[in-house]
Write an enzyme that holds these catalytic residues in place. Structure first.
Site, PDB file in Angstrom:
ATOM      1  N   CYS A 157       2.865   0.583   8.988  1.00  0.00           N
ATOM      2  CA  CYS A 157       2.218   0.373   7.694  1.00  0.00           C
ATOM      3  C   CYS A 157       3.300   0.539   6.637  1.00  0.00           C
ATOM      4  O   CYS A 157       4.435   0.098   6.853  1.00  0.00           O
ATOM      5  CB  CYS A 157       1.043   1.328   7.500  1.00  0.00           C
ATOM      6  SG  CYS A 157       1.475   3.077   7.574  1.00  0.00           S
ATOM      7  N   CYS A 212      -0.246   8.105  -3.087  1.00  0.00           N
ATOM      8  CA  CYS A 212      -0.131   6.963  -3.990  1.00  0.00           C
ATOM      9  C   CYS A 212       0.640   5.829  -3.335  1.00  0.00           C
ATOM     10  O   CYS A 212       0.417   4.664  -3.633  1.00  0.00           O
ATOM     11  CB  CYS A 212       0.561   7.389  -5.288  1.00  0.00           C
ATOM     12  SG  CYS A 212      -0.487   8.422  -6.339  1.00  0.00           S
TER      13      CYS A 212
END
Length: 428
Positions: free
Chosen positions: A386, A233
């Protein structure tokens, strides 16, 4: 929280049996006839009779069912997106004893979906916040907290004290551990998973009542996915309201198991698409070739952050040299004046929330496309990042296979940078 799918990235939930590792039989399922899981409690006092009157009125529940709920001991694994609505509705329904296991603390980025926690709970242990919320809803419920991470060493002791487990874990290692512990203990597990706009729910029970086929998580997903192949998530995002939808279905299944009401999801996998507001159902069965679980082991599944050289598609010649750097290490390099190319491979909307000053943005998909690595410099050190490290590791692995030895992954991603270098920046 990773949805349990072996579908290509972007699909997130199985839309075809080919993506399910176990046995998918059809879209129809035989009725799973199960009796009540829990014996009745002593007669309820007047205050509780009044509280549960609308539920007792249901003939499928009745006084007998309500007393079974009172006598039930239910463990919820994870006080996060799925655990939050599950704990609230289990408490409201009158489950007598709730256990909650979670070793995490409340963060601000949790609040859009983890509705059992509030602004004042940020920084608190999730199990303590959950216990307070349950007490505010129903003081008749006993809450047992387990502020630990489940491991092979403690899972049987913790789960063994309960009649039923609701698994809302956000990682594959815990999910396999819960499944295996439930199989050894012979207790049912209500399982749910969510990602982006998609959810999955089922009931697993290796040893249901005689005449009913047992099915476990490993019958559908025999092995954990390759590292980095399924986003969490944190990487993929999740609609907050989806947690309520899937979490409430999990509670519905728990109540049915406890009381013996209705048709269980045992033997069925329910798939929900919030964008379409549609449900699909796949019938599932036991894999006859699967060996029974007899002991627990700690499954190491680096789903979010693959180990160097082990990301998606990494080969044996991906490079043996170290290919990672910590946030503090990167900060020290930049402070020393070293010409470091910091490459941000996230999506554009993520950079709008937070970005490392001076970083260059090239999305992962662009870099992994044919010819995309031409955007990576070869004349100076390159640090790829990231959000938490999974996507950037995939880029590093691809670069190493292409012969670039100057590329390293930022361990923990931009979140590690905020935590360890610049706490003034926002997180998400």
């Amino acid at each position: 929280m990773q949805a349990d799918t072996r579908a290509p990235d972007g699909a997130h939930v199985a839309t075809s049996p080919v993506w399910l590792g176990g046995r998918v039989t059809s879209t129809a399922s035989a009725l799973a006839t199960l009796g009540p899981l829990v014996a009745e409690s002593a007669p309820l006092p007047p205050a509780e009779l009044a509280r549960y009157a609308r539920q007792i009125t249901l003939p499928q529940i009745g006084m007998s069912g309500q007393r079974r709920l009172k006598n039930a001991r239910v463990l919820v694994v994870g006080a996060g997106g799925l655990g939050s609505p599950a704990l609230l509705y289990l408490a409201a329904a009158g489950v007598g004893t709730l256990g909650v296991v979670d070793d995490d603390r409340v963060e601000e980025s949790n609040l859009h979906r983890q509705v059992i926690h509030g602004v004042g709970d940020v920084g608190a242990a999730k199990v303590d916040s959950a216990r307070a919320a349950v007490a505010a809803i129903n003081p008749h419920v006993v809450v047992e907290t387990h502020p630990v991470r489940l491991t092979a060493a403690n899972a049987l002791d913790i789960l063994g004290g309960y009649d039923l487990v609701l698994d809302g874990a956000d990682n594959f290692a815990t999910r396999y551990l819960v499944n295996d512990a439930c199989e050894i203990l012979g207790i049912p597990c209500v399982w749910g998973a969510i990602l982006t706009f998609h959810g999955q729910v089922s009931v697993f029970w290796a040893a249901p009542p005689s005449g009913v086929e047992g099915v476990t998580y490993r019958d559908i997903f025999p092995e954990a996915p390759p590292a980095g192949s399924v986003p969490s998530c944190a990487e993929g995002g999740v609609l907050g309201a989806l947690c309520a939808t899937v979490g409430s279905v999990m509670v519905n299944e728990a109540i049915k198991l406890i009381t013996g009401a209705g048709r269980s999801l045992l033997g069925r996998l329910a798939l929900y698409d919030a964008l379409e507001v549609s449900w699909r159902e796949l019938s599932i069965g036991a894999d006859p070739s699967r060996m029974p679980v007899t002991e627990l082991i700690d499954t190491v599944v680096a789903c979010e952050v693959p180990a160097p050289g082990t990301g998606v598609g990494a080969g044996p010649d991906a490079g043996a040299a170290p290919v990672e750097i910590t946030a503090r290490g990167l900060a020290a390099l930049l402070a020393s004046g070293t010409d470091v190319h910091v490459l941000d491979v996230r999506e554009a909307f993520e950079r709008e929330i937070v970005a490392i000053e001076g970083s260059v943005h090239v999305p992962m998909a662009q870099l992994l496309a044919d010819g995309g690595l031409a955007a990576v410099p070869t004349d100076r050190p390159v640090v790829v990042h990231c959000k938490v490290g999974g996507r950037s590791q995939a880029v590093v692995d691809a670069a190493r296979r292409a012969g670039m030895t100057n590329v390293a992954n930022l361990t923990g991603g931009v979140l590690a940078w905020v935590r360890d270098v610049d706490p003034s920046l926002p997180t998400y």
